[in-house]
Write a protein that holds these residues in place. Sequence first.
Motif, short mmCIF file in Angstrom:
data_model
loop_
_atom_site.label_atom_id
_atom_site.label_comp_id
_atom_site.label_asym_id
_atom_site.label_seq_id
_atom_site.Cartn_x
_atom_site.Cartn_y
_atom_site.Cartn_z
N THR A 54 -16.13 -14.91 -8.71
CA THR A 54 -15.73 -15.50 -10.00
C THR A 54 -14.46 -16.34 -9.87
O THR A 54 -14.04 -16.96 -10.84
CB THR A 54 -15.48 -14.37 -11.02
OG1 THR A 54 -14.50 -13.48 -10.46
CG2 THR A 54 -16.75 -13.63 -11.36
N GLY A 55 -13.83 -16.31 -8.68
CA GLY A 55 -12.58 -17.03 -8.47
C GLY A 55 -11.35 -16.18 -8.73
O GLY A 55 -10.23 -16.61 -8.47
N GLU A 56 -11.53 -14.98 -9.23
CA GLU A 56 -10.40 -14.09 -9.52
C GLU A 56 -9.86 -13.49 -8.22
O GLU A 56 -10.62 -13.02 -7.39
CB GLU A 56 -10.85 -12.97 -10.46
CG GLU A 56 -11.29 -13.50 -11.82
CD GLU A 56 -12.17 -12.51 -12.55
OE1 GLU A 56 -11.80 -12.14 -13.67
OE2 GLU A 56 -13.23 -12.12 -12.01
N ARG A 57 -8.55 -13.54 -8.08
CA ARG A 57 -7.90 -13.02 -6.88
C ARG A 57 -7.40 -11.61 -7.17
O ARG A 57 -6.65 -11.39 -8.12
CB ARG A 57 -6.74 -13.92 -6.48
CG ARG A 57 -6.05 -13.49 -5.21
CD ARG A 57 -6.01 -14.64 -4.21
NE ARG A 57 -5.25 -14.28 -3.02
CZ ARG A 57 -5.82 -13.89 -1.89
NH1 ARG A 57 -7.12 -13.79 -1.80
NH2 ARG A 57 -5.08 -13.59 -0.84
N ALA A 112 -5.93 -8.03 -0.19
CA ALA A 112 -6.17 -9.12 -1.13
C ALA A 112 -7.52 -9.76 -0.82
O ALA A 112 -7.91 -9.90 0.34
CB ALA A 112 -5.06 -10.17 -1.03
N PHE A 113 -8.24 -10.12 -1.89
CA PHE A 113 -9.51 -10.81 -1.74
C PHE A 113 -9.81 -11.58 -3.02
O PHE A 113 -9.24 -11.31 -4.07
CB PHE A 113 -10.66 -9.85 -1.39
CG PHE A 113 -10.80 -8.67 -2.31
CD1 PHE A 113 -11.63 -8.71 -3.42
CD2 PHE A 113 -10.11 -7.49 -2.05
CE1 PHE A 113 -11.78 -7.61 -4.25
CE2 PHE A 113 -10.25 -6.38 -2.87
CZ PHE A 113 -11.09 -6.45 -3.98
N THR A 114 -10.68 -12.59 -2.90
CA THR A 114 -11.05 -13.42 -4.04
C THR A 114 -12.52 -13.20 -4.36
O THR A 114 -13.39 -13.41 -3.51
CB THR A 114 -10.79 -14.91 -3.73
OG1 THR A 114 -9.41 -15.06 -3.38
CG2 THR A 114 -11.11 -15.77 -4.93
N LEU A 115 -12.79 -12.78 -5.58
CA LEU A 115 -14.16 -12.52 -6.02
C LEU A 115 -14.93 -13.82 -6.20
O LEU A 115 -14.34 -14.89 -6.31
CB LEU A 115 -14.14 -11.75 -7.34
CG LEU A 115 -13.47 -10.37 -7.31
CD1 LEU A 115 -13.32 -9.82 -8.72
CD2 LEU A 115 -14.26 -9.42 -6.44
N SER A 122 -4.53 -7.97 -11.98
CA SER A 122 -5.00 -9.26 -11.45
C SER A 122 -5.65 -10.11 -12.54
O SER A 122 -6.10 -11.22 -12.27
CB SER A 122 -6.02 -9.01 -10.33
OG SER A 122 -5.41 -8.35 -9.24
N ARG A 141 -5.30 -8.34 -5.82
CA ARG A 141 -4.22 -7.99 -4.90
C ARG A 141 -3.87 -6.53 -5.14
O ARG A 141 -3.49 -6.16 -6.25
CB ARG A 141 -3.03 -8.89 -5.17
CG ARG A 141 -1.92 -8.76 -4.19
CD ARG A 141 -0.79 -9.75 -4.52
NE ARG A 141 0.21 -9.75 -3.49
CZ ARG A 141 1.13 -8.81 -3.33
NH1 ARG A 141 1.16 -7.78 -4.15
NH2 ARG A 141 2.01 -8.89 -2.35
N TYR A 163 -17.82 -7.30 -1.73
CA TYR A 163 -16.69 -6.57 -1.16
C TYR A 163 -16.93 -5.07 -1.31
O TYR A 163 -17.24 -4.58 -2.38
CB TYR A 163 -15.38 -6.93 -1.89
CG TYR A 163 -14.96 -8.34 -1.64
CD1 TYR A 163 -14.28 -8.69 -0.48
CD2 TYR A 163 -15.24 -9.34 -2.56
CE1 TYR A 163 -13.90 -10.01 -0.24
CE2 TYR A 163 -14.87 -10.65 -2.33
CZ TYR A 163 -14.20 -10.97 -1.17
OH TYR A 163 -13.83 -12.27 -0.93
#
Length: 182
Positions: free
Chosen positions: A163-166, A158-161, A49, A168, A123
Amino acid sequence: MSVMSDLVERGGIPEGYKVEVFDGRVIMTPQSPEQDWTVSDVKDAVKASGIARERVFGDVLITFPGENDAAPDLTIVGFDAERRRNSYSCLDVLAVVEVPSEPDDEKDYVRNVRKYGRYGIEYYMIADPFRKAVTLMTEPRDSGYGRSVEIPYGQVVAFTLATGERVRIDTSTFPARDAQDG
């Protein structure tokens, strides 16, 4: 110095074992092949990712002020996470993944839910080889998490941290395990 950090500093943890302190007791658990394979698959997906390997690690001490420290199966920390010898603060943690070593593991499903939520870890993912499902918890609160979703093995998580990082994670390669093997 906590009991956990003392064990880590002295190299007192036997290879292949995970050691944690809960309620004043030292718990030493050998890791199963299923745990190792699952953590490896998650780590590969997280790095794919685009998250740097320096921010993704397993069985590294995370300190929790006023509580027992922990060494999650996999941890993702933020860009500015500050390493303190061989540990990180829970305040730097963005996500944690645990793989239970036994069916309905109270440590992962009860105590860690409360602790990780209380300290604002965004998360918390439990990849359970016995249930053949991933539980993804979000919306941390003082008592745990406000939202929990169960995703069967074979689907994508899938989730978005923050920090904006996705991130998967394809769970189709996660190994299952029979409850009587626990």
